[in-house]
Design an enzyme around this catalytic site. Structure first.
Site, PDB file in Angstrom:
ATOM      1  N   LEU A 138      40.409  38.881 -50.742  1.00 15.68           N
ATOM      2  CA  LEU A 138      39.805  37.552 -50.773  1.00 15.68           C
ATOM      3  C   LEU A 138      39.234  37.353 -52.171  1.00 15.68           C
ATOM      4  O   LEU A 138      38.765  38.301 -52.796  1.00 15.68           O
ATOM      5  CB  LEU A 138      38.674  37.430 -49.733  1.00 15.68           C
ATOM      6  N   ASP A 139      39.258  36.112 -52.650  1.00 13.50           N
ATOM      7  CA  ASP A 139      38.653  35.819 -53.947  1.00 13.50           C
ATOM      8  C   ASP A 139      37.170  36.193 -53.928  1.00 13.50           C
ATOM      9  O   ASP A 139      36.541  36.204 -52.862  1.00 13.50           O
ATOM     10  CB  ASP A 139      38.786  34.327 -54.279  1.00 13.50           C
ATOM     11  N   LYS A 140      36.626  36.448 -55.088  1.00 14.24           N
ATOM     12  CA  LYS A 140      35.223  36.868 -55.193  1.00 14.24           C
ATOM     13  C   LYS A 140      34.291  35.935 -54.421  1.00 14.24           C
ATOM     14  O   LYS A 140      33.432  36.391 -53.662  1.00 14.24           O
ATOM     15  CB  LYS A 140      34.805  36.910 -56.666  1.00 14.24           C
TER      16      LYS A 140
END
Length: 317
Positions: A148-150
């Protein structure tokens, strides 16, 4: 359990396709045959990350064909020597057994160590939480099946052994594992649901961004309105494919970017007072257990900031 990543210097590979090449060839295959120190999968990753050019033009697809006389540049980026140490970082565990665990990743937590994020990542937390993690993705990403993106929060499955990892990864690739997201978009879709079928690849001029491009990798996103919130909308997204930044890119492409998205949208005071990044949450994750065969469904509670933004938009409406 400590792991070490060997440091290397950034290296520029300059290759001219020989004149005796009889027919066009895929660039990832050609490079893997000429650069013995790099695996084909590593070369494909470098292409996806924007480190390869053909005749000074960015190569954004591993299937691009090269021909005799083409000039190829491939950069192997520098990595920093890191000792990945176990760190006691709190984890919200949604499910766990001896084969895998599902966590609710908070926004702001980087998934694995990389340049600029040598520690304080999900991997550091997992090493403190688990005695064993799968090693398929190497020492830098033990156990990580998908990312998942940050600043995207929500459900992530982590493999404790290679058998579980291979099975879960196959489910994601076969689209039998279902990933559902909730996002607040800035805009008002006219219809109640729809499908975005628009290929995605690395942005032609900005290596940090993705974009909808005609010759990119196939990307399909299903969406359905959950709640209308004035000039904002709560939308449920169902991924059929899993490209980098897919929901964020497709939302912006449709004309209503994810609220607070610093890359594809327009962060403003309405969202930044509640969220540091995009209002996107991996809400529901469903897959088949790799050993028992049971259907495992996990729902990740919304982050506090996401809930507060929803409350604010509902009251204003």
């Amino acid at each position: 359990m400590d792991s070490e990543i060997n440091s290397t210097k950034e290296h520029l590979n300059l290759i001219e396709v020989p004149a005796h090449l009889e027919k066009s060839q895929r660039i990832d295959l050609f490079l893997s045959q000429h650069l013995n120190e790099l695996s084909r999968s590593r070369i494909q990753s470098l292409i996806d990350e924007g480190y390869v050019t053909i005749n000074d033009i960015l190569c954004d697809n591993k299937k691009n064909l090269i021909k005799a006389g083409d000039r190829i540049q491939l950069i192997t980026p520098a990595s920093v020597a890191l000792d990945i140490v176990a760190q006691e970082i709190p984890l919200e565990v949604l499910y766990e057994d001896e084969h895998l665990l599902v966590i609710n990743k908070p926004a702001g937590l980087v998934v694995h160590p990389a340049a600029g994020h040598s520690d304080g990542t999900l991997v550091n937390a997992l090493l403190a939480h688990c005695q064993e993690l799968s090693g398929i993705n190497g020492t830098q990403r033990p156990g990580i099946v998908h990312r998942l993106d940050k600043d995207t929060s929500g459900a992530m499955v982590v493999a404790k052994n290679d058998r579980a990892h291979q099975d879960l990864q196959a489910q994601i690739q076969a689209k039998t594992a279902r990933r559902e997201y909730l996002g607040i978009v800035r805009g008002v879709p006219k219809s109640e649901s729809g499908i975005v079928d628009a290929a995605i690849a690395r942005h032609k001029s900005d290596r940090k961004k993705m974009a909808v491009v005609e010759d990119g990798r196939k990307a399909i996103t299903h969406w359905q309105i959950s709640e209308r919130l004035g000039n904002y909308t709560l939308v449920k997204f169902d991924l059929e494919t899993g490209r980098t930044h897919q929901i964020r890119v497709h939302s912006a492409y449709m004309g209503w970017a994810i609220a607070g998205d610093p890359i594809y949208g327009y962060p403003n005071k309405e969202t930044s007072q509640y969220l540091s990044g995009q209002a996107l949450h991996a809400w529901k994750l469903t897959f088949t257990h790799p050993v028992s065969g049971d259907i495992i469904t996990n729902i990740a509670p919304l982050p506090i900031g996401f809930e507060k933004l929803l409350t604010f938009l509902r009251r204003r409406k």
